[in-house]
Design a protein around this motif. Sequence first.
Motif, short mmCIF file in Angstrom:
data_model
loop_
_atom_site.label_atom_id
_atom_site.label_comp_id
_atom_site.label_asym_id
_atom_site.label_seq_id
_atom_site.Cartn_x
_atom_site.Cartn_y
_atom_site.Cartn_z
N ILE A 1 0.83 -1.20 0.00
CA ILE A 1 0.00 0.00 0.00
C ILE A 1 0.87 1.26 0.00
N ALA A 2 1.92 1.27 0.84
CA ALA A 2 2.81 2.43 0.90
C ALA A 2 3.53 2.62 -0.43
N ALA A 3 3.95 1.51 -1.04
CA ALA A 3 4.69 1.58 -2.30
C ALA A 3 3.80 1.98 -3.48
N ILE A 4 2.49 1.90 -3.31
CA ILE A 4 1.55 2.38 -4.33
C ILE A 4 1.17 3.83 -4.08
N MET A 5 0.78 4.11 -2.86
CA MET A 5 0.22 5.42 -2.53
C MET A 5 1.24 6.55 -2.68
N ILE A 6 2.45 6.36 -2.14
CA ILE A 6 3.43 7.44 -2.14
C ILE A 6 3.83 7.86 -3.56
N PRO A 7 4.23 6.92 -4.45
CA PRO A 7 4.56 7.34 -5.82
C PRO A 7 3.36 7.93 -6.57
N SER B 1 -9.89 3.45 -3.45
CA SER B 1 -9.99 1.99 -3.47
C SER B 1 -8.85 1.34 -2.71
N THR B 2 -7.65 1.88 -2.87
CA THR B 2 -6.47 1.33 -2.19
C THR B 2 -6.62 1.44 -0.68
N VAL B 3 -6.99 2.61 -0.22
CA VAL B 3 -7.14 2.83 1.23
C VAL B 3 -8.32 2.02 1.77
N TRP B 4 -9.42 2.02 1.04
CA TRP B 4 -10.64 1.35 1.49
C TRP B 4 -10.41 -0.16 1.66
N MET B 5 -9.91 -0.80 0.62
CA MET B 5 -9.68 -2.25 0.69
C MET B 5 -8.54 -2.58 1.64
N GLY B 6 -7.56 -1.68 1.73
CA GLY B 6 -6.47 -1.89 2.67
C GLY B 6 -6.96 -1.90 4.10
N LEU B 7 -7.90 -1.02 4.43
CA LEU B 7 -8.45 -0.97 5.78
C LEU B 7 -9.27 -2.23 6.10
N ILE B 8 -10.03 -2.71 5.13
CA ILE B 8 -10.80 -3.94 5.34
C ILE B 8 -9.85 -5.12 5.60
N GLY C 1 5.19 -1.82 -9.77
CA GLY C 1 6.43 -1.71 -9.03
C GLY C 1 6.31 -2.23 -7.61
N ALA C 2 5.17 -1.95 -6.97
CA ALA C 2 4.94 -2.43 -5.60
C ALA C 2 4.88 -3.96 -5.56
N CYS C 3 4.20 -4.55 -6.54
CA CYS C 3 4.10 -6.03 -6.58
C CYS C 3 5.46 -6.67 -6.80
N ILE C 4 6.22 -6.13 -7.75
CA ILE C 4 7.55 -6.69 -8.04
C ILE C 4 8.49 -6.46 -6.85
N GLY C 5 8.43 -5.27 -6.27
CA GLY C 5 9.27 -4.99 -5.11
C GLY C 5 8.93 -5.87 -3.94
N PHE C 6 7.64 -6.17 -3.77
CA PHE C 6 7.22 -7.04 -2.67
C PHE C 6 7.72 -8.46 -2.88
N LEU C 7 7.85 -8.88 -4.14
CA LEU C 7 8.37 -10.22 -4.43
C LEU C 7 9.80 -10.38 -3.92
N TRP C 8 10.52 -9.27 -3.76
CA TRP C 8 11.89 -9.31 -3.25
C TRP C 8 11.93 -9.99 -1.88
N VAL C 9 10.88 -9.78 -1.09
CA VAL C 9 10.85 -10.36 0.26
C VAL C 9 9.79 -11.44 0.40
N ASN C 10 8.95 -11.60 -0.63
CA ASN C 10 7.85 -12.56 -0.53
C ASN C 10 8.05 -13.81 -1.36
N SER C 11 9.04 -13.80 -2.27
CA SER C 11 9.30 -15.00 -3.06
C SER C 11 9.84 -16.10 -2.15
N TYR C 12 9.70 -17.34 -2.58
CA TYR C 12 10.05 -18.48 -1.74
C TYR C 12 11.53 -18.47 -1.34
N PRO C 13 11.84 -18.70 -0.05
CA PRO C 13 10.91 -18.76 1.10
C PRO C 13 10.58 -17.36 1.59
N ALA C 14 9.32 -17.09 1.80
CA ALA C 14 8.85 -15.75 2.11
C ALA C 14 9.38 -15.26 3.45
#
Length: 403
Positions: free
Chosen positions: A82-88, A106-113, A285-298
């Motif tokens: 969320i931070a990597a999407i919202m800030i840029p 939408s980002t904030v709303w679904m993020g809060l849920i 960019g946020a999804c790819i950047g998150f894969l840096w720490v979320n790819s196996y093993p997460a």
Amino acid sequence: MFYYLFNYLEREFDFFGAGVFRYISFRAGMAMICSLFIAMFFGPKMINFLRRQQIGETIRDLGLHGQMEKKGTPTMGGVIIIAAIMIPALLFAKVDNVYVILLLISTVWMGLIGFLDDYIKVFKKNKEGLQGKFKIIGQIGLGLIVGLTLYFNNHVVVRTYLNPAIRNSDGLISSNFVDEKSMITTIPFLKNNELDYSQLFGIFGDQFIWVFYVALVIFIITAVSNGANITDGIDGLAAGSSAIIGVALAIFAYVSGNAIFADYLNIMYIPNSGEMVIFVAAFVGACIGFLWVNSYPAQVFMGDTGSLTLGGIIGVLAIAIRKELLIPVLCGIFLVENLSVLIQVSYFKYTKKKYGEGRRIFLMSPLHHHYQKKGMHEAKIVTRFWIVGILLAILTLATLKLR
């Protein structure tokens, strides 16, 4: 923010290089770089914070190989996304653009849920998390906001050319057009590939058209966000699949928001929609950047904070660029994962009622767990799902000319 700053500097002081911020392609590239930087470099700091707060995933033993080794892995990593999407997006997009505003909401709303769901799981020790009915209410709320805005807002228009467009070496110069409110959308694989919802829903009365349109928007957002949520079951699957989908949506947004490309491809031109490219670039960019720490093993799980947000954004994007009927193809991974659960549960209930004993079609659902049960390593499952996702994205993009 930067757009307005450098536009002012160029206008008032003829500041060298400030004009480059007028270009969507430049701002999209900068948004993606910024998003990657935030996710890759600030992500580990967030993970350490989550570890210190002992915000770890509670794992139910489903008999899957390597599953219990993940116990205690930090969750709620969707905050990084969320931070990597919202800030840029706030830095590089025009924040007065109606489409950008909708995507930010939408980002904030679904993020809060999703955050509330994860909070209940982690801190209240309730494995079920937020009750399903409250999730649905939240998704309906977002659908109402998006649907009503797209239907009634005067800045959401489609350009219709009254005469054949006149072009020269500089591009389109015809002024024979009108920007009008319209409910047309794209039907894939057909030559005259436009469907007018006002004609489809008009049989129920013109005054009720908006009701059916909003209901459709609610259904799409709910289905896609839940699909992404279900897909988030093994390391990197949801983030990688969402990145692939995001790239395709970015291309659609760019050509739909560019009069020259829209004319060349013979697709509808949606004024002001090109600004969504900056947001989608940050999303990818946020999804790819998150894969840096979320790819196996997460090292961290996104949790519902991330998965519901990704799905909600994808649904809103597809609707905004009028490509929602392509979702079953483009989001085929989400669709199959969703269907595998529905089929498994329905068949189990049916056979239990008929034979007194529930039977299963898959070894386990969602589908990725079925392959895990068959002994396939999760890294291989994720890679193969990504490959299928890339093929589906290519097929989706081919609909620009394949009619």
